[in-house]
Design a protein around this motif. Structure first.
Motif, PDB file in Angstrom:
ATOM      1  N   ARG A  38      28.199 -17.302  -5.306  1.00  0.00           N
ATOM      2  CA  ARG A  38      29.620 -17.653  -5.224  1.00  0.00           C
ATOM      3  C   ARG A  38      30.038 -17.783  -3.752  1.00  0.00           C
ATOM      4  NH1 ARG A  38      34.767 -15.546  -5.385  1.00  0.00           N
ATOM      5  NH2 ARG A  38      34.063 -13.454  -4.772  1.00  0.00           N
ATOM      6  N   HIS A  39      29.629 -16.800  -2.930  1.00  0.00           N
ATOM      7  CA  HIS A  39      29.960 -16.850  -1.508  1.00  0.00           C
ATOM      8  C   HIS A  39      29.300 -18.050  -0.837  1.00  0.00           C
ATOM      9  CE1 HIS A  39      31.835 -12.792  -0.491  1.00  0.00           C
ATOM     10  NE2 HIS A  39      31.803 -12.853  -1.802  1.00  0.00           N
ATOM     11  N   LEU A  40      28.064 -18.342  -1.250  1.00  0.00           N
ATOM     12  CA  LEU A  40      27.364 -19.494  -0.668  1.00  0.00           C
ATOM     13  C   LEU A  40      28.178 -20.766  -0.864  1.00  0.00           C
ATOM     14  CD1 LEU A  40      24.817 -20.574   0.670  1.00  0.00           C
ATOM     15  CD2 LEU A  40      23.755 -20.768  -1.583  1.00  0.00           C
ATOM     16  N   HIS A  41      28.717 -20.952  -2.066  1.00  0.00           N
ATOM     17  CA  HIS A  41      29.529 -22.147  -2.321  1.00  0.00           C
ATOM     18  C   HIS A  41      30.805 -22.140  -1.492  1.00  0.00           C
ATOM     19  CE1 HIS A  41      26.945 -23.824  -5.317  1.00  0.00           C
ATOM     20  NE2 HIS A  41      26.980 -22.742  -6.069  1.00  0.00           N
ATOM     21  N   LEU A  42      31.444 -20.977  -1.399  1.00  0.00           N
ATOM     22  CA  LEU A  42      32.671 -20.897  -0.595  1.00  0.00           C
ATOM     23  C   LEU A  42      32.400 -21.304   0.852  1.00  0.00           C
ATOM     24  CD1 LEU A  42      34.200 -17.524  -1.917  1.00  0.00           C
ATOM     25  CD2 LEU A  42      35.032 -19.842  -2.350  1.00  0.00           C
ATOM     26  N   HIS A  43      31.297 -20.809   1.405  1.00  0.00           N
ATOM     27  CA  HIS A  43      30.987 -21.123   2.802  1.00  0.00           C
ATOM     28  C   HIS A  43      30.610 -22.601   2.966  1.00  0.00           C
ATOM     29  CE1 HIS A  43      31.489 -17.126   4.398  1.00  0.00           C
ATOM     30  NE2 HIS A  43      30.701 -16.612   3.469  1.00  0.00           N
ATOM     31  N   ARG A  44      29.911 -23.149   1.971  1.00  0.00           N
ATOM     32  CA  ARG A  44      29.581 -24.572   2.050  1.00  0.00           C
ATOM     33  C   ARG A  44      30.845 -25.421   2.027  1.00  0.00           C
ATOM     34  NH1 ARG A  44      24.427 -24.507  -2.018  1.00  0.00           N
ATOM     35  NH2 ARG A  44      22.792 -24.293  -0.426  1.00  0.00           N
ATOM     36  N   ASP A  45      31.789 -25.062   1.160  1.00  0.00           N
ATOM     37  CA  ASP A  45      33.050 -25.803   1.099  1.00  0.00           C
ATOM     38  C   ASP A  45      33.793 -25.730   2.430  1.00  0.00           C
ATOM     39  OD1 ASP A  45      32.473 -26.382  -1.485  1.00  0.00           O
ATOM     40  OD2 ASP A  45      33.901 -24.970  -2.386  1.00  0.00           O
ATOM     41  N   GLN A  46      33.836 -24.542   2.988  1.00  0.00           N
ATOM     42  CA  GLN A  46      34.546 -24.367   4.261  1.00  0.00           C
ATOM     43  C   GLN A  46      33.879 -25.190   5.360  1.00  0.00           C
ATOM     44  OE1 GLN A  46      37.452 -22.555   4.338  1.00  0.00           O
ATOM     45  NE2 GLN A  46      37.693 -23.522   6.325  1.00  0.00           N
ATOM     46  N   LEU A  47      32.547 -25.199   5.336  1.00  0.00           N
ATOM     47  CA  LEU A  47      31.814 -25.981   6.341  1.00  0.00           C
ATOM     48  C   LEU A  47      32.156 -27.467   6.236  1.00  0.00           C
ATOM     49  CD1 LEU A  47      29.675 -26.259   8.548  1.00  0.00           C
ATOM     50  CD2 LEU A  47      27.921 -26.370   6.758  1.00  0.00           C
ATOM     51  N   VAL A  48      32.199 -27.966   5.018  1.00  0.00           N
ATOM     52  CA  VAL A  48      32.551 -29.382   4.826  1.00  0.00           C
ATOM     53  C   VAL A  48      33.935 -29.671   5.402  1.00  0.00           C
ATOM     54  CG1 VAL A  48      33.166 -31.094   3.066  1.00  0.00           C
ATOM     55  CG2 VAL A  48      31.048 -29.769   2.841  1.00  0.00           C
ATOM     56  N   LYS A  49      34.899 -28.783   5.143  1.00  0.00           N
ATOM     57  CA  LYS A  49      36.250 -28.941   5.698  1.00  0.00           C
ATOM     58  C   LYS A  49      36.209 -29.019   7.209  1.00  0.00           C
ATOM     59  CE  LYS A  49      39.079 -26.535   2.271  1.00  0.00           C
ATOM     60  NZ  LYS A  49      39.729 -25.248   2.029  1.00  0.00           N
ATOM     61  N   TYR A  50      35.535 -28.051   7.817  1.00  0.00           N
ATOM     62  CA  TYR A  50      35.462 -28.015   9.280  1.00  0.00           C
ATOM     63  C   TYR A  50      34.841 -29.291   9.831  1.00  0.00           C
ATOM     64  CZ  TYR A  50      36.593 -22.993   9.489  1.00  0.00           C
ATOM     65  OH  TYR A  50      37.202 -21.776   9.419  1.00  0.00           O
ATOM     66  N   LEU A  51      33.759 -29.748   9.184  1.00  0.00           N
ATOM     67  CA  LEU A  51      33.068 -30.928   9.691  1.00  0.00           C
ATOM     68  C   LEU A  51      33.949 -32.168   9.597  1.00  0.00           C
ATOM     69  CD1 LEU A  51      29.426 -30.332   8.375  1.00  0.00           C
ATOM     70  CD2 LEU A  51      30.249 -30.212  10.737  1.00  0.00           C
ATOM     71  N   SER A  52      34.756 -32.240   8.546  1.00  0.00           N
ATOM     72  CA  SER A  52      35.631 -33.418   8.437  1.00  0.00           C
ATOM     73  C   SER A  52      36.732 -33.351   9.497  1.00  0.00           C
ATOM     74  CB  SER A  52      36.215 -33.517   7.025  1.00  0.00           C
ATOM     75  OG  SER A  52      37.217 -32.552   6.841  1.00  0.00           O
TER      76      SER A  52
END
Lengths: 176, 176
Positions: free
Chosen positions: B116-130
């Motif tokens: 669950r945390h892995l997905h949360l961090h992946r989502d946050q990373l995508v936001k930051y990268l955009s």
DNA sequence: ATTTACATGTAAGGGGTTACATGATTTG
DNA sequence: CAAATCATGTAACCCCTTACATGTAAAT
């Protein structure tokens, strides 16, 4: 709301007094959950009142050592807590905030502060690596050891993260 | 003690109301210094009382927007703060504590929680990268922009740190 | 007019930090 | 027996979290 669980974990690993716990928090547990002795004594009183821990048989009086052990109810609470879900905490980092503020009001002596932090993180990394070599260098370890090693790895990689970031950041301060 | 400085920075970047600040904390500033609207309103009152900020001329009443701007004293305070030193905060991470507790009482459903945390961090990373692509992709930027980019980079790398660590940790949970 | 969204707050409680206080034990 | 150290606390303050309260403006 994790201090009680940090203390239960520490006491399960080894029954201790308040000061003993304080020292272990300064050394190892505090690397991922810090606490002062005042917090610890207050929490020990609460945990005892909740029936999660009890003092080992010793005549109690102010200023004398009181060691605690975990009761079955305490172990049950900790087991239950491990299975719960909890979102990652929001970040609150003063150094990053300072950098953002510096973008607005100018980079005062921020370069010196960055270098100071760089040294602190390097020192911490050295400490972690020596612990890793001392405790986790043998080829095959128990499941318990592997989990502890993973936690230490998180600490090691976090220091490396900071060292890499500060090193990159310092390139913005060429005057130093 | 950095919330007032976070607010001063935000208000220097752009005068805002309490709700406006709350939204900006949710979006960008909160990535390294989170705050709720209750904290922000309380702090705005303090900052005004200290003479660091003042409301823009608008007829005040409860429930109506009140926008603030930074006064010279506020800018001076922020400038001074940027030049101060402050040690890194002690780590307090519930997930790592959970892992250490799991080493003692057994890994309940910790594997699911890790994913669950892995997905949360992946989502946050995508936001930051955009955000990075949108705001910092042009070849040469001002000094101010480069510092802001640096802070965003810290966020990006922190998410990558967690993604890498959790991925490694999940190897301890092969049953999933 | 009523509902919805906007906007600013209040109150209670928990947790952490800092400074201080006090009793017991050991050491010179 | 005096000082240092060990050990357990108390108290005050600040910050954060959660839940709730209240007023204003816009939409239907």
């Amino acid at each position: 709301m994790s201090l009680p669980h940090a203390i239960l974990t520490a006491l399960l690993e080894k029954p201790s007094s308040g000061l003993g716990l304080t020292r272990r928090f300064d050394k190892s547990i505090g690397y991922f959950w810090s606490a002062t002795h005042q917090q610890i004594y207050r929490e020990l009183a609460k945990l005892e009142q909740s029936g999660f821990i009890r003092p080992l048989p010793q005549q109690p009086s102010r200023g004398r050592k009181r060691e605690y052990e975990v009761l079955p109810a305490g172990r049950a609470e900790l087991t239950d807590w491990v299975g719960r879900t909890e979102d990652p905490r929001a970040v609150r980092d003063p150094l990053l905030l300072r950098m953002r503020a510096a973008a607005v009001v100018g980079t005062q002596d921020l370069g010196a502060e960055l270098e100071r932090h760089l040294h602190l993180h390097r020192d911490q990394l050295v400490k972690y690596l020596s612990i890793e070599e001392r405790d986790f260098s043998s080829p095959d370890l128990s499941a318990e050891s592997r989990l502890q090693h993973l936690v230490l790895r998180a600490g090691i990689d976090l220091e490396r993260y900071w060292i890499a970031w500060i090193t990159e950041a310092l390139r913005e301060f060429p005057e130093r």
